[in-house]
Each structure stands twice: as C-alpha cells, then as structure tokens.
Scaffold this active site. Structure first.
Site, PDB file in Angstrom:
ATOM      1  N   CYS A   1      -5.811  -3.624   7.155  1.00 25.04           N
ATOM      2  CA  CYS A   1      -6.929  -2.697   7.296  1.00 25.04           C
ATOM      3  C   CYS A   1      -8.204  -3.211   6.629  1.00 25.04           C
ATOM      4  CB  CYS A   1      -6.551  -1.322   6.738  1.00 25.04           C
ATOM      5  SG  CYS A   1      -6.275  -1.298   4.942  1.00 25.04           S
TER       6      CYS A   1
ATOM      7  N   CYS B   1       0.836  -1.210   0.000  1.00 27.23           N
ATOM      8  CA  CYS B   1       0.000   0.000   0.000  1.00 27.23           C
ATOM      9  C   CYS B   1       0.865   1.253   0.000  1.00 27.23           C
ATOM     10  CB  CYS B   1      -0.929  -0.014   1.212  1.00 27.23           C
ATOM     11  SG  CYS B   1      -2.048   1.404   1.274  1.00 27.23           S
TER      12      CYS B   1
END
Length: 355
Positions: free
Chosen positions: A198, A100
C-alpha cells in the site's frame, strides 16, 4: 448489548462489515488508522491516506456510528516500513501485509478497542473464526476461496481470536459484498481493491527504499551457483528469488535469481532447475489449534506464498521457535522472509517466517 470496534480502512469490505455487525445487533463504533497523512504521499491508492479516512468517516456517518481516527503514522513507519526495509537489506523478501496485520490492526487497534470497552474488533478480512467444543478458537479459510486471506492471519493468538470477528468470511462472492454496499448507498461501493504494497503504489519499491532511507545501495557481483562472477548487479535489495526480468545481463540462456547474500553483496543466478528445493527452515513459529507439534513430526499441507496452492509436507518442530519442513515434491523459489502457512483442509494450522 455487545460493543464492536470496526476497523474501517475506507474500503468497501470494512464498510460492509460495519453494516453487517449493526444488523446483528452490535453497538458499533468506527475506527480508522492514519498511516500516511503527514507524508508527501497523497496517491488515492495508498491505504491509510487522506481519502481513505474521509471515506470511512462518510460510511460511519451514514450508519450513525461514532468514528475515531488514530494517528499511527509513526508506528506504521517503525513496525511496517522499517521491517520491510530491514528484511530487504538482510537479503530477504518481506511480506508487509502480514506485518501490518500483526502489529497494527490486531496489535494497536485491538488495544484501542479494549480501551473503549469493545467486545470485538471487526475487519473486512475474508476468513472465518470458529470455537471448538474444548473452547479453543480455530481460524478457517473464507467460503470465497478466491478472496481468502487466511494466509496473512496465521499468527493470530487465542486471545486475539477471542476478540476478532470477520463477517465477510461466510460470503461466497465479492458481488454480494458490493450489492450490500450499494443497498446502503456507501460512497465506496465501487472503490477499487487496495494495492499489494500500500505504501509503494507504483510498485517501484527500490526507489521507495532509496528515497526513504537516503541510502545508495552499491553494485555487486552476479555469480553462478559455483561462485564464478558473471557480471554486476545494481544493488542487492533490487532482486528476489525466482526473478528473471530486469537482470540487465545477457548470458545466452534464461537465468534466474536463485540466491542472495547481503553480507557479500552477491546475487546468485542459475537456471530454472536451480530454483527447486524440498526443504526449508522457518522461525517465529505459531500454531493455532495447538501450542506445538508433539511427538516429533506432523503431516500437513503448506504454501510458501499467498497465491500458491497448498502442497503436502512433513513438519518437524526443532524447538519452540523453529520448524523444519520437507515437501513431498520440490518447490520453486522458496524465499527467505516470506511466510510458510500450514493447512489441514480449510483449517489454518499456523505458520512461520522462512529463513
């Protein structure tokens, strides 16, 4: 006046980073990535969800900043979730935070910052960037070692480092950061820390992958290190090196996952001693203080997972993309798909992906 884009996750760290950059005299704008808002995931612990976007907007408004929202859900699905699934399906254990950071925060977001003529992109990471006398940038650990995030930033290039700022790297405690947030009256001053994965807030990544892909991963053989069949596992994606719990098999002594083969759908079990190895190979290698190891080998310190203490080793560059690492002492549960990151004191030398 220098202009900075603050990558605002909706959390306290990026919010305080915005305030600190304004205090330094930067013309700041806020920017938040929408990562999940079109999906059915509405859990408030999911990074990039609706609540995070609203918290970031509120902080930007309080600071008098413009605030941009970028819909990167499709990009996130392709670059981060897709990679996460691909690594598991090929017998590895991924690190989605690194992916990410590489593709989203310091990939797409940095591109958007440049479009808006921003000199810097700013995040709430705990790390430090310094420029050497020869003009080369180096990445260093944060002063708050307990929060240091340099491990997930080893891939940063000289071009990227020249446009990045980590204001929190100089602070020695999280209490200081929350105190600044309270001083500014931020809505997220007491917001909890984000999750490790997440997009899998309940931690059940196997169910997430099965639901996301629509696939049913077949059972296969548990084998010992000699290849003898011991029983049946529930799908190769559900196991990682070093795992002991949740194996669903009783063998009369503690057994651990010590290997996986996606091609044969086999999970190998062994004793704790079978988890130790002194050598590994890594690819997608990147160094920060220099471009490559010249003259053969180099003595460094390395860690093979985020929370591990660095271990002494010898690193040999095989080619532009590959290194071999030999540790002084055997390391437990070296895992394909994870990052190995090298240090020289508090300087991040670089890293690669374990294969």
């Amino acid at each position: 006046m220098s202009k900075a884009m603050i990558a605002m996750s909706g959390g306290v760290d990026s919010s305080v980073s915005a305030a600190l950059m304004i205090e330094k005299g930067y013309d700041c704008i806020g920017a938040t990535m929408k990562l999940h808002c079109k999906s059915s995931q509405t859990n408030d612990k999911i990074c990039g969800g609706f609540d995070d976007v609203e918290d970031a907007k509120a902080v930007a408004k309080k600071l008098g900043m413009e605030h941009y929202v970028y819909d990167f859900e499709d990009d996130f699905a392709r670059e981060v979730i897709g990679n996460f699934i691909d690594v598991y399906e090929n017998g590895g254990t991924p690190n989605p935070c690194i992916q990410c950071n590489r593709t989203m925060k310091f990939g797409l977001m940095l591109e958007e910052a440049k479009k808006l003529s921003c000199d810097k992109i700013v995040t709430g990471h705990y790390a430090r960037i310094e420029r050497r006398g020869d003009g080369r940038y180096i990445l260093k650990k944060a002063k708050n070692i307990a929060k240091d995030q340099s491990y997930v930033l080893y891939f940063l290039t000289q071009e990227e480092l020249s446009h990045i700022c980590f204001p929190l790297g100089e602070y020695e405690s999280k209490d200081e950061i929350r105190s600044i947030a309270r001083k500014y009256g931020f809505v997220n001053a007491h917001k909890s820390e984000s999750q490790d994965i997440c997009f899998v807030p309940d931690g059940d990544y196997v169910s997430f992958i099965e639901k996301y892909t629509g696939k049913c991963y077949p059972c296969g053989n548990y084998c010992d290190t000699a290849g003898n069949v011991l029983g049946q596992h529930k799908g190769v994606i559900g196991y990682t090196i070093g795992q002991r719990k949740g194996l669903g098999i009783a063998l009369g002594k503690p057994m651990y996952v010590c290997g996986k083969c996606a091609d044969t759908n086999t999970v190998y079990l062994g004793e704790n001693k079978d988890l130790f190895s002194k050598e590994l190979t890594a690819v997608n290698v990147h160094f920060i203080p220099f471009d490559r190891i010249e003259g053969g080998s180099m003595r460094l310190w390395a860690k093979i997972r985020y929370n591990q203490k660095e271990q002494p080793c010898t690193v040999t560059q095989i080619d532009d993309d590959t290194i071999k690492v030999i540790f002084d002492e055997p390391q437990r549960a070296i895992t394909k798909g994870q990052a190995i990151v090298f240090y020289d004191g508090d300087i991040v030398v670089g890293g690669g992906v374990i294969v």
